[in-house]
Design an enzyme around this catalytic site. Structure first.
Site, PDB file in Angstrom:
ATOM      1  N   HIS A 346     -18.511  -1.057  12.033  1.00  0.00           N
ATOM      2  CA  HIS A 346     -17.317  -0.143  11.486  1.00  0.00           C
ATOM      3  C   HIS A 346     -16.770  -0.774   9.955  1.00  0.00           C
ATOM      4  O   HIS A 346     -15.698  -0.576   9.917  1.00  0.00           O
ATOM      5  CB  HIS A 346     -16.237  -0.520  12.588  1.00  0.00           C
ATOM      6  CG  HIS A 346     -16.125   0.007  13.859  1.00  0.00           C
ATOM      7  ND1 HIS A 346     -15.716   1.367  13.593  1.00  0.00           N
ATOM      8  CD2 HIS A 346     -16.604  -0.039  14.832  1.00  0.00           C
ATOM      9  CE1 HIS A 346     -15.733   1.732  15.091  1.00  0.00           C
ATOM     10  NE2 HIS A 346     -16.469   1.000  15.877  1.00  0.00           N
ATOM     11  N   LYS A 534      -1.149   1.866   8.407  1.00  0.00           N
ATOM     12  CA  LYS A 534      -2.271   1.362   8.611  1.00  0.00           C
ATOM     13  C   LYS A 534      -2.239  -0.165   8.648  1.00  0.00           C
ATOM     14  O   LYS A 534      -1.281  -0.816   8.295  1.00  0.00           O
ATOM     15  CB  LYS A 534      -3.503   2.074   7.857  1.00  0.00           C
ATOM     16  CG  LYS A 534      -3.357   1.599   6.342  1.00  0.00           C
ATOM     17  CD  LYS A 534      -4.281   2.297   5.420  1.00  0.00           C
ATOM     18  CE  LYS A 534      -4.354   3.822   5.608  1.00  0.00           C
ATOM     19  NZ  LYS A 534      -5.338   4.479   6.249  1.00  0.00           N
ATOM     20  N   ARG A 535      -3.324  -0.842   8.950  1.00  0.00           N
ATOM     21  CA  ARG A 535      -3.385  -2.375   9.048  1.00  0.00           C
ATOM     22  C   ARG A 535      -3.366  -2.579   7.566  1.00  0.00           C
ATOM     23  O   ARG A 535      -3.905  -2.080   6.594  1.00  0.00           O
ATOM     24  CB  ARG A 535      -4.826  -2.723   9.637  1.00  0.00           C
ATOM     25  CG  ARG A 535      -5.085  -4.404   9.608  1.00  0.00           C
ATOM     26  CD  ARG A 535      -6.297  -4.385  10.336  1.00  0.00           C
ATOM     27  NE  ARG A 535      -7.595  -3.619  10.065  1.00  0.00           N
ATOM     28  CZ  ARG A 535      -8.556  -4.099   9.313  1.00  0.00           C
ATOM     29  NH1 ARG A 535      -8.062  -5.084   8.691  1.00  0.00           N
ATOM     30  NH2 ARG A 535      -9.472  -3.446   8.880  1.00  0.00           N
ATOM     31  N   LYS A 540      -7.058  -1.676   1.419  1.00  0.00           N
ATOM     32  CA  LYS A 540      -6.621  -0.237   1.836  1.00  0.00           C
ATOM     33  C   LYS A 540      -5.336  -0.102   0.880  1.00  0.00           C
ATOM     34  O   LYS A 540      -4.872   0.853   0.784  1.00  0.00           O
ATOM     35  CB  LYS A 540      -5.900  -0.684   3.151  1.00  0.00           C
ATOM     36  CG  LYS A 540      -6.906  -0.760   4.145  1.00  0.00           C
ATOM     37  CD  LYS A 540      -6.353  -0.870   5.684  1.00  0.00           C
ATOM     38  CE  LYS A 540      -7.486  -1.089   6.803  1.00  0.00           C
ATOM     39  NZ  LYS A 540      -8.042   0.289   7.151  1.00  0.00           N
ATOM     40  N   THR A 642      -9.094   6.864  10.753  1.00  0.00           N
ATOM     41  CA  THR A 642      -8.890   7.751  11.572  1.00  0.00           C
ATOM     42  C   THR A 642      -7.234   8.309  11.545  1.00  0.00           C
ATOM     43  O   THR A 642      -7.023   9.503  11.837  1.00  0.00           O
ATOM     44  CB  THR A 642      -8.887   7.298  13.104  1.00  0.00           C
ATOM     45  OG1 THR A 642      -8.341   5.974  13.399  1.00  0.00           O
ATOM     46  CG2 THR A 642     -10.435   7.056  13.388  1.00  0.00           C
ATOM     47  N   LYS A 646      -5.478  11.964  11.538  1.00  0.00           N
ATOM     48  CA  LYS A 646      -4.138  12.413  12.584  1.00  0.00           C
ATOM     49  C   LYS A 646      -2.848  12.925  11.401  1.00  0.00           C
ATOM     50  O   LYS A 646      -2.216  13.870  12.119  1.00  0.00           O
ATOM     51  CB  LYS A 646      -3.396  10.909  12.996  1.00  0.00           C
ATOM     52  CG  LYS A 646      -4.448  10.400  13.997  1.00  0.00           C
ATOM     53  CD  LYS A 646      -4.089   9.031  14.299  1.00  0.00           C
ATOM     54  CE  LYS A 646      -5.183   8.253  15.148  1.00  0.00           C
ATOM     55  NZ  LYS A 646      -5.131   6.971  15.086  1.00  0.00           N
TER      56      LYS A 646
END
Length: 797
Positions: A346, A534-535, A540, A642, A646
């Protein structure tokens, strides 16, 4: 009991009195929730038993999905939807003066995950059951999960998550199936009948008690099992300090991801990982032996899938059981093991590919270490045959090197399949991160682009949009999500597009209400809802987002001619407790929010919201209300994502880099229907390999960047002192590892383009509908079918 609402009401009232020991008039909403929960669990129990019996009789291959996380969210409404009982229950409860939505609010989110890894596992469980595949999950029943996030004075504060405070209605404790898991001790060996036999002695054992949860398929008779292991003290501990032993034991299933910046935390995390795999592997074998006399064909009937590196110890544990408990020779045990285990990678981040110091690993798991050492010796001999004399190359590929056990290398060697989770990610694994392994084992590598369960993230989370879709193309899309492509016939239908807009506005109003309740801030639902949830991790790039917000604020203050459509920037993220830098970014977002939201000169145009304690139930309100989806990771760093799927499924438009699954989303929907910016993966990899990037150049030559960065340290934010110096230094002194400044100009320009596009309502709705239509490909149903056919070789029952 659910045949009609009258039957339901009668049975509900009976069960309420029997379960709670009180009359309906004296009962509380929590009583109502537990009563209906128990009724549903009992209702599915027959199907649960029948499913397991069907699998036993058919003797078809089954898959067991081992994951350190399962981010399930709430299950009441989800189970009712899958069982087709929502209308009967909702109407029956309504007659009794009970609102089903209020009961759903009582249910705590199961605190069993952190982010995409755990939510993916939950989506996979849903698809396995809904598609009638024999597939089960194995995880840990964390008492406190990750943590409950509170924002205090802008800082993240971690509190124990209390999701089990009132019990968990969906689980069944199976104490009769408990397993003793050994730690510490030593290994004795002796010869018996000409064979070397090993015994792990002087151990400290922990009892793994399974709690089983039914995983209900959508309108099928299949009910699979999620088995979560609880760590409990052994009934007969050999320990001088019983209280310490009890505390140490229970800590194994207390928190997800304990801080491993010190040895105590490392030991606890390693204990968790072995606890999960030892209990799961032995439970799987015990179940298997009830059907078959021998384990010689185990791999033909069982696939054990390891979700990232956390459960990789399943490889040596399966070897241990086959050799030490079943008496097999090494070669036979290795053949079975390699052909049983499949592995999903991942990440491309080297720090996320776990490595354990031998000084910790060997004393804690002495027999497992012996087996890994032997695997490594035999494997390195193979490497020597391939690369004679190339010590450095062999060392770089070894499982044990530099006094560390490399878990990703063990996974690559000990499995028959290695998959990435997006086309770009898999290519990076093959060409860069795992190139040496790909050259030796090319047949193992394959891609399985992630997916999400559209039943939760569209049908459940966005009933208004789901209804509009079904009115347009029928409801076959619920079981065949690829049918969403038929929505493209409405892209020029003004009436349909207007209905789509009105639904988005209603969802934004709902989200605005949540923001008011939770943050006490009024936001304008006609503004662009620009959402980044998100995390929290540097790659990110929540930092890039908030620096852009600072730029917009500066422009609004200084340039009276500056035009922008009103925008509400919404953030939600948890930072790992030991991740100091990520916590600084959370503080920065909240500090910017405090300044921007209180400025009467700009706050009609610009608002910043940080929604604390981001979780599945909150996400279900966020995704339907989003206009813009922020997917701005540094290209090549996000394996898939992901959340991007969504948002897309709910009609938000992506502002993103060509990273992870964003690439395939663009291919599906067309580059004109999202907003792409920034460096490509190849450009990032080229910078990383050859250098050539100097962040100071961007600081000195772009006054927008310089102004925003200087505001981090020049007193622009009251009472911040040196609060944000670590962020400033990371961007300049440490040369901006994730190219925030390099992509800043491109990001500003694409955001300007997105804002201008939004003001053309028809064009925006047309793009939104095209995204919804193309999103069916990213259903986890498609992903699971690919896993089932290409990797697990399981058949739908």
């Amino acid at each position: 009991m659910f045949s009609n609402k009258e039957k339901f009401k009668e049975f509900f009232l009976q069960r309420l009195e029997m379960t709670c020991g009180k009359s309906f008039g004296e009962s509380t909403k929590r009583d109502h929730y537990f009563t209906i929960g128990n009724m549903i669990r009992e209702y599915v129990s027959t199907g649960w038993i029948n499913t397991n019996e069907r699998y036993r009789m058919a003797k078809e291959k089954q898959v067991y999905y081992l994951s350190i996380e399962f981010l399930l969210g709430r299950l009441l409404h989800h189970n009712l939807l899958n069982l087709g009982l929502e209308d009967v229950v909702r109407e029956g409860l309504k007659d009794l003066g009970i609102d089903l939505n209020e009961l759903e609010e009582i249910e705590a989110d199961a605190g069993l995950g952190n982010g995409g890894l755990g939510r993916l596992a939950a989506c996979f469980m849903d698809s396995l059951a809904s598609l009638n595949f024999p597939g089960h999950g194995c995880g840990i029943r964390y008492k406190h999960g990750l943590f409950e996030q509170k924002i205090v004075d802008g800082y993240q504060v971690e509190l124990p998550e209390q999701w089990l405070r009132h019990g968990h209605v969906w689980e069944v404790r199976r104490a009769d199936l408990a397993i003793e898991v050994p730690f510490w001790g030593s290994v004795e060996n002796r010869e018996e009948n000409g064979q070397l036999v090993f015994r792990h002695v002087g151990t400290e054992t922990i009892t793994a008690v399974p709690y089983d949860m039914p995983i209900v398929g959508f309108k099928t008779e299949t009910v699979n099992t999620l088995r979560l292991w609880n760590a409990e003290a052994s009934p007969y501990p050999i320990h001088k300090d019983i209280l310490k032993y009890k505390r140490d034991t229970e800590s194994v299933s207390e928190f997800l991801y304990p801080d491993d910046t010190h040895d105590e935390g490392k030991i606890l995390r390693l204990k968790q990982q072995y606890f999960l795999v030892s209990a799961s592997v032995r439970s799987i074998i015990r179940s298997y032996k009830k059907q078959y006399d021998t384990l010689q064909h185990f791999h033909e009937h069982v696939c054990i899938h390891i979700n990232d590196t956390h459960p990789v110890l399943a490889i040596p544990e399966l070897m241990r059981v086959l050799i030490d408990e079943e008496g097999m020779g090494w070669d036979e045990a290795w053949h079975i093991t390699v052909n049983t285990i499949s592995y999903t990678n991942h990440t491309t981040l080297s720090e996320a590919l776990e490595k354990w110091p031998v000084r910790i690993f060997q004393p804690l798991l002495p027999r497992i270490y012996m087996i890994i050492h032997e695997i490594n010796e035999r494997y390195c001999q193979q490497l020597w045959d391939l690369y004679p004399g190339e010590w450095d190359h062999i060392e770089s590929m070894a499982i044990i090197a530099h006094n560390e056990v490399r878990m990703a290398h063990l996974a690559l060697v000990g499995s028959f399949s290695v998959n990435g989770v997006a086309a770009l990610h898999t290519e990076i694994l093959k060409k860069r991160e795992m190139k040496s392994f790909y050259q030796i084992f090319p047949e193992k590598f394959n891609n399985k682009t992630n997916g999400i369960t559209h039943r939760r993230w569209l049908l459940k989370a966005n009933p208004l949009l789901s209804k509009l879709i079904s009115e347009g193309i029928g409801d076959e899309w619920i079981q065949r999500p690829e049918k969403l492509l038929e929505l493209n016939k409405f892209t020029e239908d003004t009436s349909y597009l207007e209905q789509l807009y009105q639904i988005k506005q209603q969802n934004k109003e709902r989200l605005a209400k949540r923001i008011l309740e939770q943050n006490g801030i009024v936001v304008d639902a006609s503004s662009i809802f620009d959402i980044h949830v998100k995390r929290l991790h540097a790659y990110k790039r929540q930092l890039l987002n908030i620096l852009h917000v600072m730029y917009l604020y500066n422009q609004l203050k200084e340039d009276s001619s500056f035009h922008m459509h009103p925008r509400t920037f919404i953030f939600g993220a948890k930072a790992s407790p030991g991740y100091y830098y990520a916590k600084k970014i959370i503080k920065l977002i909240n500090t910017v929010a405090e300044k921007v939201n209180k400025d009467d000169r700009t706050n009609e145009k610009l608002k910043v919201i940080f929604l604390e304690n981001y979780r599945v139930s909150l996400a279900e309100e966020i995704f339907p209300g989003a206009d813009i989806s922020e997917q701005i990771s540094t290209a090549s760093k996000e394996a898939s994502g992901t959340g991007n799927m969504k948002f897309m499924m709910n009609g938000a438009l992506t502002v993103g880099t060509l990273d992870g699954a964003n690439v395939e989303m663009m291919e599906r929907v067309g580059e004109d229907n999202l907003f792409i910016f920034g460096l490509t993966a190849d450009q990032v990899l080229n910078y990383n390999q050859h250098g050539g990037y100097n962040s100071r150049d961007y600081y000195h030559h772009d006054k927008r960047i310089r102004q925003a960065m200087d505001q981090l340290i020049n007193g622009f934010f009251p009472d911040s002192d040196a609060e944000f110096e670590p962020i400033f230094d990371s961007l300049l002194s440490e040369n901006d590892q994730y190219f925030v400044l390099r992509d800043f100009d491109s990001y500003v320009n694409i955001q300007k383009e997105a804002g201008a596009t939004y003001e053309n309502r028809k064009q925006w709705q047309k793009m939104s509908l095209k995204n919804i239509a193309a999103s069916g490909y990213f259903s986890s149903d498609r992903t699971i079918r690919e896993y089932a056919e290409d990797i697990w070789r399981i058949k739908a029952e």
